[in-house]
Design a protein around this motif. Structure first.
Motif: not given
Length: 170
Positions: A151-170
Motif C-alpha cells: 500500500m505504501t508503494a501504491v500510494s507513492f505511485e499514485l502520488m508520482r503519477l498524478n502530481t507531476g513528481l519527477q524522480i530520476a529513473g522512474l
C-alpha cells in the motif's frame, strides 16, 4: 500477569468488533465519498493496482488479522515487550485515521502517502519488537508488513503519477 487474569476469547471478540467498526468506517467513507471512483476512474493508476474488491477484502483481512495479533500478544506475550507491542499495534490502528483523513477525506495524494509511510515505519518497528513479546505473533505480523509495504508503494505511485513528481529513473 497471572494466568487467571489473561484475556480470554471475549477480549478477542471485543478487538474484532473494534476492528470491524473501523473497517466499516473506512470502507463506508471510501464508497460514500466517491473515492473509489476517483482513484479508479479519474487518476492515473499503476498497472499493478489490485481491483477494488480485492483491495477491500485484503484490507479487511489485514485489520482483523492485526486485532488477532493484538489479542495474542495481550494473552500470551511476556516482559516489557508485551506492553510496547500492544501500544505499537494500537498505534497502527490509529495511523489508519491519518490515512483516512489524507486520502479519503481530503483526497490529497501527498498527505495520504505520508500517512501510509508513517504507518509503514510503525509496522517495521512493531515487526522488530513483537517477536520478543511472542514469537508466533512476530511471525503473524509479516503479512501485515507485506500489505503495508504494498500500500505504501501504491500510494507513492499514485502520488508520482498524478502530481507531476519527477524522480530520476522512474
Amino acid at each position: 500477569m497471572a494466568k487467571q487474569n489473561r484475556p480470554t476469547i471475549v477480549r478477542l471478540a471485543v478487538y474484532w468488533i473494534f476492528a470491524s467498526g473501523m473497517m466499516g468506517l473506512i470502507i463506508g467513507l471510501a464508497f460514500a465519498t466517491g473515492v473509489v471512483e476517483w482513484v479508479y476512474d479519474e487518476l492515473n493508476t499503476p498497472a499493478w493496482l489490485l481491483p477494488t474488491q480485492v483491495l477491500t477484502w485484503l484490507w479487511v483481512a489485514k485489520t482483523m488479522w492485526m486485532a488477532f495479533i493484538l489479542w495474542m500478544v495481550d494473552r500470551f506475550g511476556h516482559s516489557w515487550c508485551r506492553w510496547a507491542s500492544m501500544g505499537l499495534i494500537t498505534l497502527l490502528f490509529a495511523a489508519s485515521g491519518g490515512w483516512i483523513t489524507g486520502f479519503v477525506i481530503l483526497r490529497d495524494l501527498t498527505v495520504g502517502f505520508y500517512a501510509i509511510l508513517v504507518s509503514w515505519l510503525i509496522t517495521v518497528v512493531t515487526l522488530l519488537l513483537i517477536g520478543r513479546a511472542h514469537k508466533a505473533a512476530g511471525m503473524l505480523m509479516w503479512p501485515v508488513f507485506i500489505w503495508t509495504t504494498y500500500m505504501t508503494a501504491v500510494s507513492f505511485e499514485l502520488m508520482r503519477l498524478n502530481t507531476g513528481l519527477q524522480i530520476a529513473g522512474l
